[in-house]
Design an enzyme around this catalytic site. Sequence first.
Site, mmCIF file in Angstrom:
data_model
loop_
_atom_site.group_PDB
_atom_site.id
_atom_site.type_symbol
_atom_site.label_atom_id
_atom_site.label_comp_id
_atom_site.label_asym_id
_atom_site.label_seq_id
_atom_site.Cartn_x
_atom_site.Cartn_y
_atom_site.Cartn_z
ATOM 1 N N SER A 102 20.628 -14.170 -0.875
ATOM 2 C CA SER A 102 19.780 -15.228 -0.312
ATOM 3 C C SER A 102 19.873 -15.146 1.210
ATOM 4 O O SER A 102 20.523 -15.966 1.861
ATOM 5 C CB SER A 102 20.244 -16.608 -0.801
ATOM 6 O OG SER A 102 20.007 -16.751 -2.167
ATOM 7 N N LYS A 177 12.453 -17.263 -1.930
ATOM 8 C CA LYS A 177 13.768 -17.838 -2.236
ATOM 9 C C LYS A 177 14.103 -18.955 -1.263
ATOM 10 O O LYS A 177 14.630 -20.012 -1.659
ATOM 11 C CB LYS A 177 14.847 -16.755 -2.181
ATOM 12 C CG LYS A 177 16.275 -17.267 -2.463
ATOM 13 C CD LYS A 177 16.402 -17.890 -3.849
ATOM 14 C CE LYS A 177 17.757 -18.550 -4.076
ATOM 15 N NZ LYS A 177 18.845 -17.596 -4.243
ATOM 16 N N LYS A 245 23.282 -23.158 4.203
ATOM 17 C CA LYS A 245 22.799 -21.928 4.827
ATOM 18 C C LYS A 245 21.360 -21.635 4.437
ATOM 19 O O LYS A 245 20.530 -21.272 5.273
ATOM 20 C CB LYS A 245 23.724 -20.778 4.430
ATOM 21 C CG LYS A 245 23.327 -19.401 4.954
ATOM 22 C CD LYS A 245 22.562 -18.581 3.920
ATOM 23 C CE LYS A 245 23.378 -18.290 2.695
ATOM 24 N NZ LYS A 245 22.622 -17.467 1.705
#
Length: 289
Positions: A102, A177, A245
């Site tokens: 990711s 994503k 994050k």
Amino acid sequence: MMNMNRIRHVAFLGLGAMGLPMAKNVLRAGYTLHITMHRNPAPVEELRALGAVVHPTAAEAVAISEATVSILPEDRQMREVLLSSAMLEAVRKEQLLIEMTSGSPNVMKEVAEAYTKRGARVLDAPVSGGTIGAEQGTLTVMAGGEASDLAEAEPLLRSMAATVSPVGDVGAGKAVKAINQMLAAIHLLAASEAVVLAEQLGVDLDALQKVIGSSSGGSWMVANKLNAIAGRQFKPGFRMNLMKKDVGIALAEGQGKPMPIASLAYQLYEMAAREDGDLDFAAVSRLIR
């Protein structure tokens, strides 16, 4: 182009909460798995006992494999691991990199450029579905790259995922994503507020979950996280620090655009992560409860 039947040896880089169960599923599907020593020896030894081949370095694991799967914590590790001189020297023409971190679209494109210069092929293929999906092999793959490369990789991807969705070019996987994670983070906060209100009004949580699950207010978070929120069950699955994050990636990619809800969500995850960063991201609900 490499015949898809030639993918027998798979290097797997990243044996964390997601990577370890995914690697197990690759082994169960009959591939020869190549891994490397890790600062945490437990997953390495667990996979060795299941038949994985352990190499002294990641580059040696990659050098012997037709395909490499990488699922690393974030951009920094993508650069450190995938763009190291030893790794790039190990990459062979026609090898396939399936990058599932990711991370950000820009770093994905940076990696892809370096690998294609070596004659390798790259799929940008992050996943959604959490640790449960990783364990059960029911993940969703958001795949960016050439259609022919995706077709070659699909049997391998299907060992880890129930759904493989092409989303565009390399970089598009990471973009989709980021959007998914932004929504997941926001939906978790909304589900937390729903639990607070349900408790205030004396509503049975199981009944609420059943009704909302088939109503317009339903979401994956309501279906899967309501009990964890209510029961304060925050055993690490997808860690808070990683969700923070990921929301940060979405905000960075949307720089210059008004994103007030995502911005507020990031602030809340940032606050919660100061104490609970290593817990499941559902622990952000403590701020609301």
